[in-house]
Design an enzyme around this catalytic site. Structure first.
Site, PDB file in Angstrom:
ATOM      1  N   THR A 108      18.839 -12.148  17.274  1.00 46.88           N
ATOM      2  CA  THR A 108      18.737 -13.606  17.248  1.00 46.88           C
ATOM      3  C   THR A 108      19.149 -14.152  18.608  1.00 46.88           C
ATOM      4  O   THR A 108      20.121 -13.669  19.192  1.00 46.88           O
ATOM      5  CB  THR A 108      19.692 -14.165  16.171  1.00 46.88           C
ATOM      6  OG1 THR A 108      19.381 -13.545  14.938  1.00 46.88           O
ATOM      7  CG2 THR A 108      19.549 -15.663  16.041  1.00 46.88           C
ATOM      8  N   ARG A 150      30.312 -13.825   8.969  1.00 42.26           N
ATOM      9  CA  ARG A 150      29.899 -13.971   7.571  1.00 42.26           C
ATOM     10  C   ARG A 150      30.149 -15.376   7.047  1.00 42.26           C
ATOM     11  O   ARG A 150      29.412 -15.851   6.191  1.00 42.26           O
ATOM     12  CB  ARG A 150      30.683 -12.988   6.694  1.00 42.26           C
ATOM     13  CG  ARG A 150      30.260 -11.570   6.895  1.00 42.26           C
ATOM     14  CD  ARG A 150      31.042 -10.693   5.916  1.00 42.26           C
ATOM     15  NE  ARG A 150      31.001  -9.331   6.391  1.00 42.26           N
ATOM     16  CZ  ARG A 150      32.071  -8.589   6.642  1.00 42.26           C
ATOM     17  NH1 ARG A 150      33.272  -9.064   6.428  1.00 42.26           N
ATOM     18  NH2 ARG A 150      31.934  -7.371   7.085  1.00 42.26           N
ATOM     19  N   GLN A 205      10.129 -23.260  -8.540  1.00 40.25           N
ATOM     20  CA  GLN A 205       9.650 -23.316  -9.918  1.00 40.25           C
ATOM     21  C   GLN A 205       9.631 -24.759 -10.442  1.00 40.25           C
ATOM     22  O   GLN A 205       8.661 -25.184 -11.066  1.00 40.25           O
ATOM     23  CB  GLN A 205      10.546 -22.429 -10.803  1.00 40.25           C
ATOM     24  CG  GLN A 205      10.001 -22.203 -12.190  1.00 40.25           C
ATOM     25  CD  GLN A 205       8.721 -21.376 -12.173  1.00 40.25           C
ATOM     26  OE1 GLN A 205       8.439 -20.663 -11.219  1.00 40.25           O
ATOM     27  NE2 GLN A 205       7.924 -21.509 -13.218  1.00 40.25           N
ATOM     28  N   GLY A 237       6.775 -26.670  -9.283  1.00 40.24           N
ATOM     29  CA  GLY A 237       5.454 -26.228  -9.740  1.00 40.24           C
ATOM     30  C   GLY A 237       4.546 -25.962  -8.551  1.00 40.24           C
ATOM     31  O   GLY A 237       4.984 -25.429  -7.531  1.00 40.24           O
ATOM     32  N   GLU A 258      23.456  -9.757   9.198  1.00 35.22           N
ATOM     33  CA  GLU A 258      24.922  -9.727   9.327  1.00 35.22           C
ATOM     34  C   GLU A 258      25.557  -9.063   8.108  1.00 35.22           C
ATOM     35  O   GLU A 258      26.539  -9.548   7.546  1.00 35.22           O
ATOM     36  CB  GLU A 258      25.475 -11.132   9.591  1.00 35.22           C
ATOM     37  CG  GLU A 258      25.005 -11.625  10.957  1.00 35.22           C
ATOM     38  CD  GLU A 258      25.859 -12.728  11.560  1.00 35.22           C
ATOM     39  OE1 GLU A 258      27.040 -12.842  11.170  1.00 35.22           O
ATOM     40  OE2 GLU A 258      25.354 -13.431  12.432  1.00 35.22           O
TER      41      GLU A 258
END
Lengths: 249, 322, 379
Positions: C158, C243, C336, C339, C363
């Site tokens: 990155t 993290r 979902q 839709g 990571e």
């Protein structure tokens, strides 16, 4: 040159407005507060001017009439770039009350340029700037869309019906600003947010002022009738309705 | 006692809004058993001044002081305050526009008179003097009591309407006492369009939003506005993008308007936009998104491509007019 | 215990939100589609001080705490997690590593320009055959007396192109295994460094990801961070903090998708009412809300521990694993709920779903986090 910006603490523009106590009090529960958008633009312009006229403009002060619940909004003004802040420790009763409190302060500690937003997005009074100028016997110019300061010479642009006028003025004066005075409000940067903690926020006790008006109660706008949908294949029907039903064409 | 109306002119002619103001004052005068005095500042011919009588003004004070040809808030304040005292006015009415708002607030302090701005009807009670105004940028109405003996209001445009009530007014020259040192604003340059209908005064407004796709598509908006003798407007993103000038921006932070018809073309209707147009008598929405919030406030709506529908509206209007 | 944010924390959160809505939202879909790096927005991100926001003001940073960083990362990643990852790598890997373990000369030369936003940093650990398993480094940094000679390839890096300062993890003493690894500061424009093409990724396409090849790259010894052989510890400690950044990014992706799903559920009608009034949708939203709240609390807990100078490695592993997995679940549900609209770019949620996937991988994959967490439980 010293600049004073009057700032109001208002609900975020997307807030759903609710009232309590039998519709007599604005319900502040869950409301996110912001600097009144016009005041924030005024402040932004003042900061821009200070950046380009470092020698001319010595400091920018913001003043607010309200209780300590407004402090986060005031801190934001400091984080954006105001040098110091004054809070007059009283609940604002009406525009006159606010203007009179600020006037009392300015009489003791004068400023060269005082800027106010043209209105506040809560009570939409359109009044504090004009009232303040009269209380101080300063000239006032309203609906400013441009403010230039170069070598202590001041050039203003104010809106008039159908256009604008370019105006020159000498200090002290009250400028009442509308949209256009600055392109957009600034997002405070990390350095600004950190420095805001250390900048002075002076709390001043109010003077006794009688308000002229009283907000008695509030009402919600009546819900609108449902929208009549017109077939996009039959646009003529719209003009027919506007002509025969609404009778506005 | 009298009711004083600030009768603003535009290039020597009274605006529609001025007649509405006089009509309003006249209705209020009937309620309070008072009379209407109109105050005109600037060069206006007698024939034009007399028109104020059509709506119930019984006296017209005509100020033609060259120093007042351009607006100086303080000098206007002194003039109007002196007239108010001379006429023993206990109510002063201003238009809720740039000039009205700029002066009303100063006079409020000068005469120790309570001010309510943006009023949209007659008082609901005269004792205590209670009046309704929009607040929270059209999201609510507030009932406000003015506690002072002299009261000042600014009336929202198109909120009351024009009512004819012919009177034979006396025209009286009025010379205010102003010192040259009172005038601190020097107008260096005037830049305004003439002959075009003012956005805030227009009965019909045709407005475009981001859905218009680009400034090159504004021809239809302009054509429809011209055809209906209306004005053009736009939403905030449009003026921010520089497609149209800031003068045309209507919405919470732009101009607040109240025309008879507001055509919202390709405007989704963000809450900030609605704050500026919700007082319109009728809102017509044209948008390709059927879920756009503008349809919730619109009276008439067409779901479809605005580029295709606008020309059809233009044709239908032309047909109606012929 | 206090769950209330301070005035400054709220202000930073709002600033990040305003920045994202004003500068990132308008072209995020186009940048994703065409893999365009947000050059203009990055300049503004720098002006606002979000790069280097946690670095000591002594070195030109913002001096903000980790809580503020979590809040800012969430707001920015709600709109554009590609910008989130630039922020995370630069702040929590490169700058934190330099500030904590670098010497004053290194800080003056490299940290100050990073903290003031003049430069961007990249962290070069992953290799074609060593992702999360940092012990098996194939890239070598040969000790040549007064300099190191670096050879090898780093993958999926990155900021590889936009960065000027690299921290490269490389093996100096292969026989010493992980105790022979060093962390070395490398100027990107040193001769011998070449970049592979921009990776065509599933998501976060507007972040700048390349492989980086080293071919006899000569780096002065003074650029080594810490004692000889400190590299592995350096990498592990740095990743602990990293993290928190990625967990907050995942949190932002989830809450961004959630906010869009709520808005949609209130607007979209089916069977005569807004779909949010159907229990099938309402309960989905309820589940999403609880998961996001848990995610945020885990991020804030890890950040708080770090700010208190308490051990936070396990807490940050928990936050990373949970937030990433939740981001995947929540974004999938958001699609979902939308839709058919959810499957097209205009509604943003399909992009957020693609972005969420990466947070479970980079990571340290979710599985690696589980290794970290379970080892701490079972030891």
């Amino acid at each position: 040159m010293k600049i004073l910006i009057c700032i109001s603490n208002v609900p975020d523009t997307t807030t759903k407005i609710k009232f309590t106590n039998n519709n007599t009090t604005f319900d502040v529960a869950g409301v996110q507060w912001i600097i009144n958008p016009w005041d924030e633009l005024a402040l932004t312009r003042a900061i821009e001017l200070k950046e380009t006229n470092a020698g001319t403009i010595e400091n920018i002060t913001v003043i607010h009439v309200g209780l300590n619940t407004s402090d986060p909004t005031i801190r934001k003004a400091l984080a954006i770039g105001a040098d110091k802040a004054i809070r007059i420790n009283a609940e604002a009763k009406d525009s006159y009350f606010v203007a009179a409190q600020i006037a009392e302060f300015v009489k003791k500690e004068p400023f060269d340029v005082i800027l106010c937003g043209i209105e506040s997005s809560d009570y939409n009074g359109f009044s504090v700037g004009g009232m303040l100028s009269e209380l101080l016997d300063y000239p006032s110019v309203s609906a400013l869309s441009s403010l230039e300061i170069a070598n202590a010479e001041i050039k203003l642009k104010r809106g008039i019906d159908g256009g604008h006028e370019v105006i020159s003025i000498v200090t002290p004066f009250v400028g009442i600003v509308q949209k256009g005075i600055a392109k957009e409000a600034r997002i405070p940067n990390m350095r600004g947010i950190m420095m805001a903690k250390a900048k002075p926020l002076q709390v001043v006790e109010p003077v006794l002022i009688d308000n002229f008006t009283e907000f008695v109660s509030f009402e919600y706008p009546k819900p609108k009738a449902t929208c009549k949908k017109i077939d996009p294949e039959n646009v003529k029907e719209l003009i027919n309705l506007l002509h025969n039903e609404a009778k506005v064409i | 006692m009298s009711i004083l109306v600030f009768a603003e002119n535009w290039d020597g002619k009274f605006k529609k809004q001025t007649f509405e103001l006089v009509s309003y004052a006249n209705s209020l005068a009937k309620l309070l058993n008072s009379s209407v005095v109109a105050l005109s500042i600037g060069k206006v011919e007698d024939d034009e001044l007399k028109k104020l009588g059509n709506y119930g003004a019984t006296k017209i004070l005509n100020v033609s002081d060259n120093r007042l040809n351009t607006l100086d808030n303080k000098a206007f304040t002194i003039t109007i305050a002196q007239a108010a005292i001379k006429e023993n006015a206990n109510i002063i009415i201003f238009p809720h526009n740039i000039t009205g708002k700029a002066i009303a607030s100063r006079i409020s302090v000068r005469l120790k008179a309570g001010l309510v701005t943006g009023v949209n009807g007659l008082p609901t009670s005269t004792d205590p003097f209670t009046i309704v105004k929009k607040s929270f940028t059209s999201k609510a109405f507030a009932n406000i009591v003015i506690k002072t003996p002299v009261k000042i209001i600014t009336l929202f445009q198109n909120a009351f309407g024009i009512i004819e009530s012919p009177a034979s007014p006396v025209i009286e020259a009025f010379a205010p006492e102003i010192n040259d040192s009172d005038i601190k604003t020097i107008v260096k340059e005037v830049n305004k369009v003439t002959g075009k209908i003012l956005l805030t005064d227009a009965e019909i407004v045709v407005s475009g939003g981001r859905g218009m796709k680009g400034p090159e598509n504004w021809g239809a908006i302009e054509e429809l506005a011209k055809l209906l003798n209306g004005a053009t407007a736009c939403s905030r993103p449009v003026s921010d993008e520089g497609w149209r000038s800031h003068e045309e921006h209507v919405g919470q932070t732009g101009k607040i308007i109240a025309p008879n018809i507001y055509f919202a073309c390709g405007i989704s209707g963000a809450i900030q936009h609605l704050g500026g147009v919700s007082s319109s008598k009728y809102i017509v929405a044209i948008n390709k998104d059927p879920e756009a919030p503008i349809f919730e406030v619109a009276d008439y709506g067409i779901v479809g491509d605005v580029q295709k529908i606008l020309p059809e509206i233009i044709n239908a209007v032309k047909e109606l007019k012929s | 215990m206090n769950f209330e944010y301070t005035e400054e924390q709220k202000m930073i959160q709002q600033a990040a939100k305003d920045f994202a809505e004003r500068e990132l939202l308008h072209d995020v879909i186009e940048r994703d589609e065409k893999s365009i790096f947000p050059t203009e927005a990055m300049k503004k991100l720098v002006e606002l001080g979000f790069l280097g926001m946690m670095t000591d003001p002594k070195w030109g940073g913002g001096g903000m705490d980790t809580i503020s960083y979590v809040l800012a990362m969430e707001e920015i990643s709600k709109i554009d997690s590609s910008v989130g990852v630039v922020m995370s790598v630069s702040n929590s890997l490169v700058m934190w590593g330099l500030e904590t373990y670098g010497n004053d000369a290194q800080k003056e030369k490299y940290l100050r320009p990073l903290a003031t936003g003049q430069t961007i940093g990249a962290f070069l650990l992953s290799e074609p055959e060593a992702g999360s398993d940092a012990t098996s480094q194939r890239t070598t940094a040969e000790d040549k007396g007064d300099h190191y000679l670096i050879n090898g390839t780093k993958n999926w890096i990155t900021n590889a192109n936009c960065a000027s300062t690299y921290i490269v993890i490389a093996q100096t003493y292969p026989d010493k295994k992980h105790k022979g690894i060093n962390a070395i500061i490398v100027d990107k424009n040193t001769p011998g460094i070449t970049l592979g093409p921009h990776e065509k990724k599933m998501g976060m396409r507007s972040s700048d990801t390349h492989s980086v090849m080293f071919n006899d790259v000569k780096i002065p010894k003074e650029n080594r961070i810490g004692e000889d052989g400190f590299g592995f510890t350096f990498a592990m400690k740095t990743l602990d903090g990293g993290r928190i950044g990625i967990a907050s990014q995942a949190l932002g992706i989830a809450s961004g998708a959630f906010e869009r799903a709520v808005k949609y559920a209130k607007e979209r009608k089916a069977f005569g009412t807004e779909i949010g009034n159907h229990q099938a949708i309402a309960f989905k939203l309820s589940d999403m809300a609880v998961k996001i709240e848990n995610s945020r609390n885990l991020c804030l807990k890890a950040a708080w521990l770090k700010d208190q100078h308490l051990p936070y490695g396990i807490a940050s592993a928990m936050a990373k694993q949970y937030c990433a997995d939740i981001a995947m679940e929540v974004t999938t549900e958001a699609v979902q709920i939308h839709g058919g609209y959810g499957y097209v770019a205009e509604y943003h949620v399909e992009r957020l779903m693609r972005e969420a996937k990466l947070t479970q991988i980079y990571e340290g994959t979710s599985e690696v986090q589980k290794i970290v967490i379970s080892r701490s439980i079972l030891k």
